[in-house]
Design a protein around this motif. Structure first.
Motif, PDB file in Angstrom:
ATOM      1  N   ALA A 319       0.836  -1.232   0.079  1.00 39.00           N
ATOM      2  CA  ALA A 319       0.069  -0.050  -0.085  1.00 39.00           C
ATOM      3  C   ALA A 319       0.856   1.324   0.031  1.00 39.00           C
ATOM      4  O   ALA A 319       2.072   1.165   0.415  1.00 39.00           O
ATOM      5  N   GLY A 320       0.273   2.224  -0.275  1.00 35.29           N
ATOM      6  CA  GLY A 320       0.965   3.411  -0.227  1.00 35.29           C
ATOM      7  C   GLY A 320       0.316   4.516   0.737  1.00 35.29           C
ATOM      8  O   GLY A 320      -1.081   4.356   1.098  1.00 35.29           O
ATOM      9  N   THR A 321       1.356   5.454   1.095  1.00 34.10           N
ATOM     10  CA  THR A 321       0.573   6.253   2.265  1.00 34.10           C
ATOM     11  C   THR A 321       0.302   7.605   1.708  1.00 34.10           C
ATOM     12  O   THR A 321      -0.220   8.727   2.493  1.00 34.10           O
ATOM     13  N   ALA A 322       0.432   7.993   0.414  1.00 39.31           N
ATOM     14  CA  ALA A 322      -0.253   8.969  -0.152  1.00 39.31           C
ATOM     15  C   ALA A 322      -0.543   8.537  -1.647  1.00 39.31           C
ATOM     16  O   ALA A 322      -0.370   7.290  -2.000  1.00 39.31           O
ATOM     17  N   PHE A 323      -1.616   9.355  -2.362  1.00 39.71           N
ATOM     18  CA  PHE A 323      -2.025   9.116  -3.781  1.00 39.71           C
ATOM     19  C   PHE A 323      -1.071   9.426  -4.658  1.00 39.71           C
ATOM     20  O   PHE A 323      -0.268  10.429  -4.866  1.00 39.71           O
ATOM     21  N   ALA A 324      -0.513   8.479  -5.369  1.00 44.09           N
ATOM     22  CA  ALA A 324       0.283   8.342  -6.413  1.00 44.09           C
ATOM     23  C   ALA A 324       0.614   7.181  -7.337  1.00 44.09           C
ATOM     24  O   ALA A 324       0.297   6.165  -6.848  1.00 44.09           O
ATOM     25  N   LEU A 325       0.546   7.301  -8.473  1.00 40.66           N
ATOM     26  CA  LEU A 325       0.760   6.304  -9.389  1.00 40.66           C
ATOM     27  C   LEU A 325       2.170   5.577  -9.168  1.00 40.66           C
ATOM     28  O   LEU A 325       3.081   6.273  -9.214  1.00 40.66           O
ATOM     29  N   PRO A 326       2.152   4.210  -9.228  1.00 40.74           N
ATOM     30  CA  PRO A 326       3.430   3.611  -9.025  1.00 40.74           C
ATOM     31  C   PRO A 326       4.532   3.933 -10.143  1.00 40.74           C
ATOM     32  O   PRO A 326       4.055   3.841 -11.350  1.00 40.74           O
ATOM     33  N   ALA A 327       5.818   4.266  -9.594  1.00 43.19           N
ATOM     34  CA  ALA A 327       7.057   4.405 -10.734  1.00 43.19           C
ATOM     35  C   ALA A 327       8.085   4.654  -9.815  1.00 43.19           C
ATOM     36  O   ALA A 327       8.013   4.658  -8.675  1.00 43.19           O
ATOM     37  N   LEU A 328       9.151   4.667 -10.698  1.00 39.46           N
ATOM     38  CA  LEU A 328      10.460   4.710  -9.891  1.00 39.46           C
ATOM     39  C   LEU A 328      10.454   6.038  -9.074  1.00 39.46           C
ATOM     40  O   LEU A 328      11.182   6.108  -8.036  1.00 39.46           O
ATOM     41  N   THR A 329       9.921   7.121  -9.553  1.00 41.37           N
ATOM     42  CA  THR A 329      10.048   8.470  -8.870  1.00 41.37           C
ATOM     43  C   THR A 329       9.111   8.442  -7.729  1.00 41.37           C
ATOM     44  O   THR A 329       9.251   9.397  -6.950  1.00 41.37           O
ATOM     45  N   THR A 330       8.052   7.431  -7.647  1.00 46.18           N
ATOM     46  CA  THR A 330       7.085   7.637  -6.536  1.00 46.18           C
ATOM     47  C   THR A 330       7.271   6.501  -5.680  1.00 46.18           C
ATOM     48  O   THR A 330       6.441   6.283  -4.883  1.00 46.18           O
ATOM     49  N   LEU A 331       8.308   5.675  -5.665  1.00 51.32           N
ATOM     50  CA  LEU A 331       8.581   4.660  -4.819  1.00 51.32           C
ATOM     51  C   LEU A 331       8.620   5.132  -3.248  1.00 51.32           C
ATOM     52  O   LEU A 331       8.219   4.211  -2.525  1.00 51.32           O
ATOM     53  N   PRO A 332       9.110   6.457  -2.856  1.00 53.04           N
ATOM     54  CA  PRO A 332       8.923   6.512  -1.556  1.00 53.04           C
ATOM     55  C   PRO A 332       7.738   6.339  -0.951  1.00 53.04           C
ATOM     56  O   PRO A 332       7.478   6.315   0.308  1.00 53.04           O
TER      57      PRO A 332
END
Length: 376
Positions: A319-332
């Motif tokens: 899961a993610g802790t913020a809304f973001a499309l999965p990408a190398l730049t949004t891995l955090p």
């Protein structure tokens, strides 16, 4: 007596129907592939600047850069109005006007508000037309029939004068009253279906999202899941939907990269490589429409691989802790909840899609076909 060779098996009605739908959808998006690649790069750059802390969400710099990266997706009904008008034989200027009307500020405002919307006392359901696909495609298709009727009944001298306004008068209320709400209803069904399936089995939800997410994107129905994802972050502090999107997104890139290695066309290879790279930034449209969907079998390989990759993400509760499309730049965004399994799911989807596409027979694209498309 030697037995005669059996005739080649022709496609059945279902296969012909599937091929026709795929070819139709591809024709809508192929003309804007280069733009999709470009804005994918811009989105990646903006995300990197945000992660690095160079740009903040509340700055005017972000607003300007975000407009540069996001305008194509926001105004995609206008672009699709142009491409679908050419496909359906509608006057392209009239088709573009239909798209502009749906995104006109006053229409956007009343559709986003809470007050009832009526047209001559006829109630109209609220619907969002920015970034939508289904309403404008249905609108231009129906506009083709209105235009044909006008051409049959209006004298040639007056066709150019009266056909566009008649088309607008007929199609806009039809779109606002039926096509827009239809897209909203179908999207709502999909969102509720996801919540039900994930509650039963996160692994099954991963398989379904990973395998069928590309078709949700094609129909513009994936937007219905975004509000749920945002609400999950606000209420629970995390969201699973975007994590399951990861397998589908990266699988498109793996399939496109395999196509790049197999094609003999230098131009198509360049396009496929660029499309594969943009999937790593979370943008699948160039790979999906320009490469995989175009050749059909790579699309099937990506769907299978995406289902497997997203099943891993679902099984481990990524899961993610913020809304973001999965990408190398949004891995955090995905680091705090089963991050290692999430990275494995992305790599697995990308790698399997690459291997599947590398070994299935595909029809190549020639430079002559690319030239013919540009000249058309």
């Amino acid at each position: 007596m030697a037995q005669a060779d059996a005739p080649a098996k022709s496609p059945n009605a279902f296969q012909r129907g599937v091929n026709a739908v795929v070819d139709l959808l591809s024709s809508f998006f192929l003309p804007i592939i280069n733009l999709l690649v470009s804005v994918g790069i811009l989105k990646g750059i903006l995300t990197l600047l945000q992660v690095a802390g160079v740009v903040t969400d509340d700055s005017t710099t972000y607003a300007i850069l975000n407009a540069m990266a996001d305008s194509l997706f926001y105004f995609i009904p206008v672009f699709l109005a142009y491409t679908s008008s050419k496909r359906f034989g509608v006057d392209t200027v009239t088709g573009i006007l239909l798209g502009c009307i749906l995104l006109y500020p006053s229409i956007t405002t009343i559709m986003a508000g809470s007050e009832p919307v009526t047209l001559f006392d006829i109630p109209i359901a609220h619907a969002t037309y920015s970034s939508s696909v289904i309403p404008i495609l249905l609108a231009t298709y129906c506009a083709s029939w209105v235009q044909k009727a006008c051409y049959k009944t209006i004298p040639e001298t007056f066709r150019g004068l009266f056909t566009p306004p008649i088309t607008i008068i007929v199609i806009v209320p039809l779109t606002l009253g039926i096509f827009g709400p239809l897209g909203t209803v179908v999207g709502g069904w999909l969102a509720r279906g996801y919540e039900f399936v994930y509650g039963l089995s996160p692994l099954v939800a991963g398989v379904l999202i990973g395998a069928f997410q590309p078709f949700l994107v094609i129909l513009g129905l994936h937007w219905a899941l975004f509000p749920i994802a945002m609400n999950n972050v606000a209420v629970y502090g995390f969201d699973t939907i975007m994590a399951l999107f990861g397998g589908a997104i990266f699988a498109q890139g793996g399939a496109a990269l395999a196509v790049a290695l197999r094609t003999k066309s230098k131009r198509f290879r360049s396009q496929a490589i660029s499309a594969s790279l943009t999937t790593l930034l979370g943008i699948t449209e160039p790979a999906m429409y320009g490469v995989n969907l175009r050749l059909k079998k790579p699309m099937a390989c990506a769907c299978v691989a995406g289902g497997i990759g997203s099943a891993v993400a679902g099984f481990f509760g990524c899961a993610g802790t913020a809304f973001a499309l999965p990408a190398l730049t949004t891995l955090p965004v995905f680091m705090s909840r089963a991050f290692i399994p999430f990275c494995i799911s992305l790599a697995l989807a990308y790698g399997l899609a690459f291997l599947f596409t590398l070994f299935v027979p595909i029809d190549d694209v020639t430079d002559e076909e690319l030239d013919a498309e540009e000249d058309s």
